[in-house]
Design an enzyme around this catalytic site. Sequence first.
Site, PDB file in Angstrom:
ATOM      1  N   TYR A 124       9.853   4.836  91.205  1.00 47.98           N
ATOM      2  CA  TYR A 124       9.939   3.688  92.116  1.00 47.98           C
ATOM      3  C   TYR A 124       8.895   2.618  91.800  1.00 47.98           C
ATOM      4  O   TYR A 124       8.999   1.489  92.241  1.00 47.98           O
ATOM      5  CB  TYR A 124       9.790   4.140  93.577  1.00 47.98           C
ATOM      6  CG  TYR A 124      10.915   5.036  94.053  1.00 47.98           C
ATOM      7  CD1 TYR A 124      12.064   5.189  93.302  1.00 47.98           C
ATOM      8  CD2 TYR A 124      10.827   5.718  95.250  1.00 47.98           C
ATOM      9  CE1 TYR A 124      13.094   6.011  93.717  1.00 47.98           C
ATOM     10  CE2 TYR A 124      11.860   6.538  95.680  1.00 47.98           C
ATOM     11  CZ  TYR A 124      12.991   6.690  94.906  1.00 47.98           C
ATOM     12  OH  TYR A 124      14.012   7.496  95.324  1.00 47.98           O
ATOM     13  N   LYS A 127      12.112  18.369  86.393  1.00 47.03           N
ATOM     14  CA  LYS A 127      13.207  18.579  85.441  1.00 47.03           C
ATOM     15  C   LYS A 127      12.587  18.696  84.052  1.00 47.03           C
ATOM     16  O   LYS A 127      12.821  17.862  83.167  1.00 47.03           O
ATOM     17  CB  LYS A 127      14.194  17.406  85.491  1.00 47.03           C
ATOM     18  CG  LYS A 127      15.051  17.369  86.735  1.00 47.03           C
ATOM     19  CD  LYS A 127      16.268  18.288  86.664  1.00 47.03           C
ATOM     20  CE  LYS A 127      17.321  17.746  85.723  1.00 47.03           C
ATOM     21  NZ  LYS A 127      18.457  18.706  85.603  1.00 47.03           N
ATOM     22  N   ASP A 149      17.596  20.088  90.247  1.00 47.76           N
ATOM     23  CA  ASP A 149      19.007  20.286  90.600  1.00 47.76           C
ATOM     24  C   ASP A 149      19.213  21.665  91.214  1.00 47.76           C
ATOM     25  O   ASP A 149      19.938  21.834  92.204  1.00 47.76           O
ATOM     26  CB  ASP A 149      19.926  20.041  89.390  1.00 47.76           C
ATOM     27  CG  ASP A 149      19.448  20.753  88.125  1.00 47.76           C
ATOM     28  OD1 ASP A 149      18.286  21.206  88.096  1.00 47.76           O
ATOM     29  OD2 ASP A 149      20.231  20.859  87.170  1.00 47.76           O
ATOM     30  N   ASP A 203      12.182  12.252  97.490  1.00 49.84           N
ATOM     31  CA  ASP A 203      12.956  11.403  98.386  1.00 49.84           C
ATOM     32  C   ASP A 203      14.277  12.090  98.728  1.00 49.84           C
ATOM     33  O   ASP A 203      14.670  12.222  99.895  1.00 49.84           O
ATOM     34  CB  ASP A 203      13.204  10.064  97.656  1.00 49.84           C
ATOM     35  CG  ASP A 203      13.758   8.998  98.577  1.00 49.84           C
ATOM     36  OD1 ASP A 203      13.913   9.269  99.772  1.00 49.84           O
ATOM     37  OD2 ASP A 203      14.043   7.887  98.085  1.00 49.84           O
ATOM     38  N   ASP A 244      15.211  14.490 102.302  1.00 49.91           N
ATOM     39  CA  ASP A 244      16.313  14.100 103.188  1.00 49.91           C
ATOM     40  C   ASP A 244      17.328  15.230 103.308  1.00 49.91           C
ATOM     41  O   ASP A 244      17.873  15.472 104.386  1.00 49.91           O
ATOM     42  CB  ASP A 244      17.013  12.838 102.666  1.00 49.91           C
ATOM     43  CG  ASP A 244      16.380  11.575 103.220  1.00 49.91           C
ATOM     44  OD1 ASP A 244      15.281  11.683 103.821  1.00 49.91           O
ATOM     45  OD2 ASP A 244      16.949  10.484 103.056  1.00 49.91           O
TER      46      ASP A 244
END
Length: 368
Positions: A143, A193, A225, A249, A253
């Site tokens: 970000y 990852k 994942d 993020d 959620d």
Amino acid sequence: MAANKKLLFLPGDGIGPEVMAQVRKVIDWLDNRRHVSFELEEDLVGGAAIDAHGTSLTDATLDKAMNVDAVLLGAVGGPKWDNVARDIRPEAGLLTLRKDMDLFANLRPANCLPSLADASSLKEDLVSGLDILIVRESTGGAYFGQPKMIEDIEGGQRAVDTQVYTTAEIERVCRVAFDLAEKRSGKLHSVEKANVMETGVLWRQVATEIGKEFSGIELQHMYADNCAMQLVRAPKQFDVIVTDNLFGDILSDCAAMLTGSLGMLPSATLSGADQSGRRRAMYEPVHGSAPDIAGKDKANPLATILSFAMMLRYSFDDGNNADLIEDAVKNTLGRGIRTGDIMQEGMELVSCSQMGQALTEELDKLAA
Ligand code: NAD
């Protein structure tokens, strides 16, 4: 306890002031019944600050935030300010606070109280009693990394975001997570990852190194994942999860929704510790300003009250009163008291202020 705990209240917009007013009831209760006092200042942020000062965060407010022990924020934004200039929009104030206070560790608990387990999209037995803490790196990664742009190329455009982490950035957030894991079950999942990303390789390497300092902690590495899959398959296998900004993020959620309602979710963001061990910190509910119900006394104040409980635990090392507030939340819901967002058949529908009142009554009972 001494009354030298300095708080800054930033209620913000929409339901922010309504839910923060309920925290004041808890603060008054702590003062009257537990002799725990705070020096409390209140100021404007977001749309409310734009209306008053033409900017979503004044330098004076930022200065106050930098000099208190903890900030409690309600929510910012709403349709009234949707078209203001980008650099003064309500969220800009929030981002400046996070950046200037160097709040790099975002703590997002996902607890599923047994009385709300059937509000989850997963089967009750998978989520009832769930208690996960996701530690998300919140000032680096994709970000914020440079270059970040959209450029014209032949036949179209090319968009670039840059995922970048330094050893120091990974180290400091991992340290926060190991510290927290030590205070909880002693289990930590570090998520990246490493199979396809260089930042993942470095993340895994640094987490492993820090892990050597915390011999009592069981550290497991997991690909992001797989973590997403495991969160919906068997979420109770997790206790503390530490991960980067982008994966955090999404995963926080996802974990949040296991618990059923936005109105129940607290959060904290912390800076590194200074030499005296003090961390700058901001606590806020995960939800936004809920313009659809603002000003109607309908909001669920529990996410903000639980954010205040996190403040007691993490900024003031007052686990006893944090536990008391969390137990009062459990018991209030256990008595069948509900705001509209978590209403279930056969339960008693109450307003935001009635929920605050019910909670302080429950605190009275617990402290008797
Ligand atoms: P939202 O979280 O405000 O609302 C989503 C839905 O959940 C709405 O139906 C709302 O009524 C409900 N809801 C949220 N909190 C609730 C509570 N405590 N009690 C009962 N119901 C609740 O998200 P949104 O509608 O996408 O955004 C509204 C505004 O809030 C926008 O301006 C957005 O930018 C802003 N926002 C701010 C923050 C923040 O301040 N940290 C976070 C998210 C969104």
